[in-house]
Design an enzyme around this catalytic site. Structure first.
Site, PDB file in Angstrom:
ATOM      1  CE  LYS A  10       6.831  46.583  31.773  1.00 43.10           C
ATOM      2  NZ  LYS A  10       7.513  45.309  31.610  1.00 43.10           N
TER       3      LYS A  10
HETATM    4  N1  PMP Z   1       9.370  41.684  27.230  1.00 41.49           N
HETATM    5  C1  PMP Z   1       8.529  41.677  28.275  1.00 41.49           C
HETATM    6  C2  PMP Z   1       7.291  40.846  28.204  1.00 41.49           C
HETATM    7  C3  PMP Z   1       8.838  42.425  29.427  1.00 41.49           C
HETATM    8  O1  PMP Z   1       8.002  42.425  30.474  1.00 41.49           O
HETATM    9  C4  PMP Z   1      10.045  43.161  29.471  1.00 41.49           C
HETATM   10  C5  PMP Z   1      10.417  43.934  30.702  1.00 41.49           C
HETATM   11  N2  PMP Z   1       9.895  45.227  30.667  1.00 41.49           N
HETATM   12  C6  PMP Z   1      10.873  43.164  28.338  1.00 41.49           C
HETATM   13  C7  PMP Z   1      10.507  42.401  27.242  1.00 41.49           C
HETATM   14  C8  PMP Z   1      12.108  44.000  28.291  1.00 41.49           C
HETATM   15  O2  PMP Z   1      11.755  45.352  28.104  1.00 41.49           O
HETATM   16  P1  PMP Z   1      12.648  46.536  28.665  1.00 41.49           P
HETATM   17  O3  PMP Z   1      13.989  46.359  28.083  1.00 41.49           O
HETATM   18  O4  PMP Z   1      11.970  47.786  28.178  1.00 41.49           O
HETATM   19  O5  PMP Z   1      12.648  46.412  30.130  1.00 41.49           O
END
Ligand code: PMP
Length: 308
Positions: free
Chosen positions: A157
């Site tokens: 991220k």
């Molecule tokens: N893809 C992106 C681009 C995101 O920003 C997120 C949110 N964190 C997700 C997928 C989902 O990830 P997670 O389940 O770890 O929140």
């Protein structure tokens, strides 16, 4: 505007949120050289407890994002969990919350780079309910392409990469859609602007693999287990074509923010019956029981904030 937190973990201690400020020359603010996490805490009314969902896994990914940016926070994932619990106890919320850790290049100056820069950590938590409509989203395919692993790795991220997400989200909004799916460089589905993607067709569930320029989502990983172990489904991680979604029986986004959000229409074509499908409804029910600590098998994913 969102509700602001009362406190922030900032420069090594918990301070009033108003004191957690950076200068305009801060490198992360100018160059996007930061990474963040997004966790949820779920309030369980019966137990009067706030459960943070899979914090250790979130912070392991957070540290991997930091590693990609050559940032050393000098803290382990377990220590980051402890700091987060302290912040949550300071906030004292008795409702669902969203937790935002951020590791950022903290030096103020000119010169984009990863080396010879000090990094810093902040963690805040705010009350948070639904991020996306839960009665079914109308989705389009974005005209943007997903940022590539060889440009800004989407597996972590990384803050700068979220300009790509902002393009995707806002174009969808201006076009009258709730969200968009974005294709990767070779034309297969990557994910949504801030959520992973799943579809069900002819009894088989498919999701893009983590090498399709999608984030290694914690919710995605959790659903893979629920789908395979608890709902007895076969799930394939593979490249998915755009037109496969048009003919899917059901489809949904998943993520910490969106949780499990059904997609009911894509580019004006109904998915299945064009209503929230029976399978995703069942999955959502299981998911919400799991995250609130109501399923014994997955109780270890839910870390309590308050002493009992
Ligand atoms: N893809 C992106 C681009 C995101 O920003 C997120 C949110 N964190 C997700 C997928 C989902 O990830 P997670 O389940 O770890 O929140």
């Amino acid at each position: 505007m969102d509700v602001l937190p009362k406190f922030a973990y900032f420069n090594g201690r918990i301070v009033p949120y108003a004191e957690a400020k950076v200068g305009v020359l801060t490198m992360a603010l100018n160059y996007g050289t930061a990474c963040f996490g997004g966790l949820r805490g779920y309030w369980n009314e019966a137990e009067e407890q706030l459960f943070v969902f899979r914090p250790l896994d979130h912070f392991k990914r957070f540290l991997n994002s930091a590693k990609i940016l050559q940032m050393d926070l000098g803290l382990s994932a377990a220590q980051l969990v402890d700091i987060t619990l302290e912040v949550l106890r300071a906030e004292g919320q008795r409702q669902d919350v969203y937790i935002r850790p951020l590791a950022y290049q903290a030096d103020e100056g000119i010169g984009v780079r990863l080396h010879d820069v000090h990094s810093a950590l902040s963690i805040v938590a705010i009350p948070f309910g639904l991020y996306m409509t839960d009665c079914g989203a109308h989705v389009t395919f974005s005209s943007w392409r997903r940022v590539d692993d060889n440009a800004i790795p989407p597996r972590g991220k990384i803050s700068g990469a979220y300009v790509n997400s902002a393009f995707i989200k806002t174009d969808a909004h201006h076009g009258g859609y709730d969200e968009a799916l974005v294709l990767n460089q070779d034309g297969h589905i990557s994910e949504g602007s801030a959520a992973n993607f799943f579809m069900l067709r002819d009894g088989v569930i498919s999701t893009p693999s983590v090498t399709d320029n999608s984030l290694e989502g914690i919710t995605r990983r959790s659903l893979l287990r629920l789908l395979r172990e608890d709902l007895g489904m076969s799930v394939v991680e593979r490249p998915i074509d755009r037109s496969e979604v048009y003919v899917a029986d059901e489809a949904w986004f998943c993520g910490t923010g969106v949780q499990v959000s059904p997609i009911i229409k894509v580019d004006h074509r109904p998915i299945g019956t064009g209503e929230c499908g029976p399978f995703v409804s069942k999955l959502r029910e299981l998911f919400f029981d799991v995250v609130r600590g109501k399923v014994a098998k997955y109780r270890e994913w839910c870390v309590p904030v308050y002493a009992k």
